[in-house]
Write an enzyme that holds these catalytic residues in place. Structure first.
Site: not given
Length: 243
Positions: A114-115, A200, A203, A226
């Site tokens: 996702c990062c 985010c 998280c 990240c």
């Protein structure tokens, strides 16, 4: 002069200099450089320093589209107050998002992916037009940051090497807070709610008294970065990579 020799020379030259001196050199003597900012808990310090020297400096802000609403409002507020003239909002490619995370659930089972999708890839694409970039990383944040120099060489796998500048490398929490107070800078609204480090929304969690400032980032996971920074051409993610 090769970048390695150049950064070594710069680190020797600026060993006993201030953060503002490093920032001034970066913005006036280095070519094609950008400042990357998350507009997070401590970002206003670096943004203010840059604004005093050159309000036209490109400021790259990555909107992962999973940020806190407070961060988006704060970003606009700070940019207006400091009269920054070249803030560029960077987002992931729409087609890539639809292909890899069309339900916005990737962070639940693969936060690294996702990062990479929402932050690393868009930033690295944006940085291809620059020969260097300025970060807000500091030694006191620990992990891979504990031995930071003012100037580093970054070697992305798919781009030319570039200089990375860390003007606040030697600052601690007290230095940051003193600068914010002395210059009457606006604070991120989540700081007062227990968020000393802000990423985010899914998280990032509040930090308990006495915990490390980054303890709320990816809480309970073997991850503390990240992945926007490189080490020997590889993305740096997590404690293992940092070691």
């Amino acid at each position: 002069m090769p970048l390695d020799g150049r950064t070594q020379t710069l680190n020797r030259r600026f060993r006993n200099h201030s953060a503002t001196s490093v920032m001034e050199h970066a913005l006036t003597k280095l070519d094609h450089i950008a400042l990357v900012s998350s507009f997070g808990a401590e970002s206003v310090v670096l943004l203010h320093m840059a604004a005093l020297i050159d309000r036209k400096v490109p400021v790259l802000f990555i909107d992962t589209e999973m940020l806190f609403a407070e961060t988006l409002v704060y970003q606009q507020d700070v940019a207006e107050r400091l009269r920054l003239e070249n803030v560029q909002v960077i987002r992931a490619d729409r087609a890539r998002l639809f292909e890899a995370d069309n339900e916005n659930l990737l962070h639940l089972h693969d936060p690294d992916a996702c990062c990479a999708l929402r932050k690393t890839e868009p930033l690295q694409t944006a940085l291809r037009g620059y020969e260097g970039w300025i970060t807000g990383r500091k030694r006191y944040q620990g992990g891979q940051r504990a031995a930071l120099d003012f100037f580093e060489v970054e070697r992305p796998a798919d781009a030319l090497p570039r200089i990375k500048v860390n003007p606040l490398a030697h600052w601690d929490t007290a230095d940051v807070q003193d600068y914010i107070i002395e210059n009457r800078l606006p604070r991120h609204p989540l700081v007062s709610k227990g968020y000393p480090s802000i990423g985010c929304a899914p998280c990032t969690h509040p930090v308990a008294p006495g915990e490390d400032a980054r303890a709320g980032r990816w809480k309970g996971q073997d991850k503390d970065e990240c992945g926007i920074h490189f080490l020997d051409g590889k993305l740096v993610r997590g404690t293992t990579a940092a070691e």
